[in-house]
Design an enzyme around this catalytic site. Sequence first.
Site, PDB file in Angstrom:
ATOM      1  N   ARG A  71     -40.002   7.041 -11.832  1.00 26.90           N
ATOM      2  CA  ARG A  71     -40.124   5.589 -11.989  1.00 26.90           C
ATOM      3  C   ARG A  71     -41.386   5.209 -12.753  1.00 26.90           C
ATOM      4  O   ARG A  71     -41.497   4.114 -13.294  1.00 26.90           O
ATOM      5  CB  ARG A  71     -40.088   4.917 -10.611  1.00 26.90           C
ATOM      6  CG  ARG A  71     -40.081   3.412 -10.650  1.00 26.90           C
ATOM      7  CD  ARG A  71     -39.446   2.787  -9.411  1.00 26.90           C
ATOM      8  NE  ARG A  71     -39.867   3.391  -8.167  1.00 26.90           N
ATOM      9  CZ  ARG A  71     -40.998   3.075  -7.506  1.00 26.90           C
ATOM     10  NH1 ARG A  71     -41.826   2.160  -8.005  1.00 26.90           N
ATOM     11  NH2 ARG A  71     -41.300   3.678  -6.371  1.00 26.90           N
ATOM     12  N   LYS A 215     -27.109  -1.894 -28.269  1.00 32.32           N
ATOM     13  CA  LYS A 215     -26.380  -2.270 -29.474  1.00 32.32           C
ATOM     14  C   LYS A 215     -26.654  -1.273 -30.609  1.00 32.32           C
ATOM     15  O   LYS A 215     -26.246  -0.133 -30.546  1.00 32.32           O
ATOM     16  CB  LYS A 215     -26.750  -3.705 -29.856  1.00 32.32           C
ATOM     17  CG  LYS A 215     -26.715  -4.709 -28.697  1.00 32.32           C
ATOM     18  CD  LYS A 215     -25.409  -4.733 -27.950  1.00 32.32           C
ATOM     19  CE  LYS A 215     -25.252  -5.916 -27.003  1.00 32.32           C
ATOM     20  NZ  LYS A 215     -26.179  -5.989 -25.875  1.00 32.32           N
TER      21      LYS A 215
END
Length: 402
Positions: A71, A215
């Site tokens: 993390r 994207k």
Amino acid sequence: MDADTTPVDATTVDTLAVHAGREDLAALGLHAPPIDLSTTYPSYDSRAEAARIDAFAATGEAPEGPPVYGRLGNPTVARFETALARLEDTEAAVAFASGMAALSAVLLAQHATGLRHVVAVRPLYGCSDHLLTAGLLGSEVTWADPEGVAAAIRPDTALVMVESPANPTLAEVDLKALAEACGTVPLLVDNTFATPVLQRPAHSGARLVLHSATKYLGGHGDVLGGVVACDEAFARRLRQIRFATGGVLHPLAGYLLLRGLATLPVRVRAASATAAELVARLAADPRVLRVHYPKVGGAMVAFETLTDPHDVIARVRLITPAVSLGSVDSLIQHPASISHRIVPEDDRASSGVSDRLLRMSVGLEDAEDLWRDLDQALGDPLSTRARHKGVHATVEPQLADA
């Protein structure tokens, strides 16, 4: 003799896309970047670990030496961050689990300093609009046109946000003029549609450059991610937010995004050439009322149909009717029904998102094949011309305020 692992001495996007983040591979005896899936890492010196964690908590600087915990950071993800920062020509980049996680982290980082007001220019991606408008993170937003940004800034303004070219109308903003209007307030530019291949907002004065990496950066429709390119000072705050909130990018996603960057310039330019060809044909078609295409170019096309846009969605066969964009295959969707449905109807209309608007992400297929699919999906041109006699399409490569 030891292999040289210094950063590639290049400034062109084409070369950086292939080599940035990979400079040390030869010294490691590798050609492809390794994928580190570890969630935790062994350490027999707990005193040294305590010191490193204290330093990170105080400054947000990425710890030197072996990783600590997944993390806090990951070597594979770090390669992608390094490469994206080089492509956007910023000091650093911080990756997240999605584009919305990245935007949320920016807002939280500013909120932590007591700044909760945001000035934003519509249109934005529908979920970005909703995050600001609904105040889900405690933000207060003032919507302004580019000329009104300076007047809308207050002492508690956290940032100014713009998307250029915008989703889904492809409206553009003069980023340099907008950055000057912001003064000392950070300008955040969503550069998802243009990518660093077509524009580098940091060169125009933007302090923060946001990408939905899902994207074009990934490019194959198989990875979720988000990233903020920025200066090192802001990156340290973002790393602290990411550690505390847990919106980390998975290592496999980091690997796929780094791989996607290698072909980004080739994909964007090829798809952009096809998009320009389709724009010319759509603009000359009697079934199309208006075509939107940005001056900066790109592979995104928006057009308003005289025929029912829902019928067009239902009739495509080669083009995939789906949300998202930037993949190797072409996608088409109806923003008012899906990507911008969450934006109030009046706000959609006032920002140019009409009920007749379709947004198409042009992929790497042949232009003739794509046109044949669009041609049949638009329906009978004779019946359309009869219903709308005397109406002609227009192409609008214009600034958002035009």
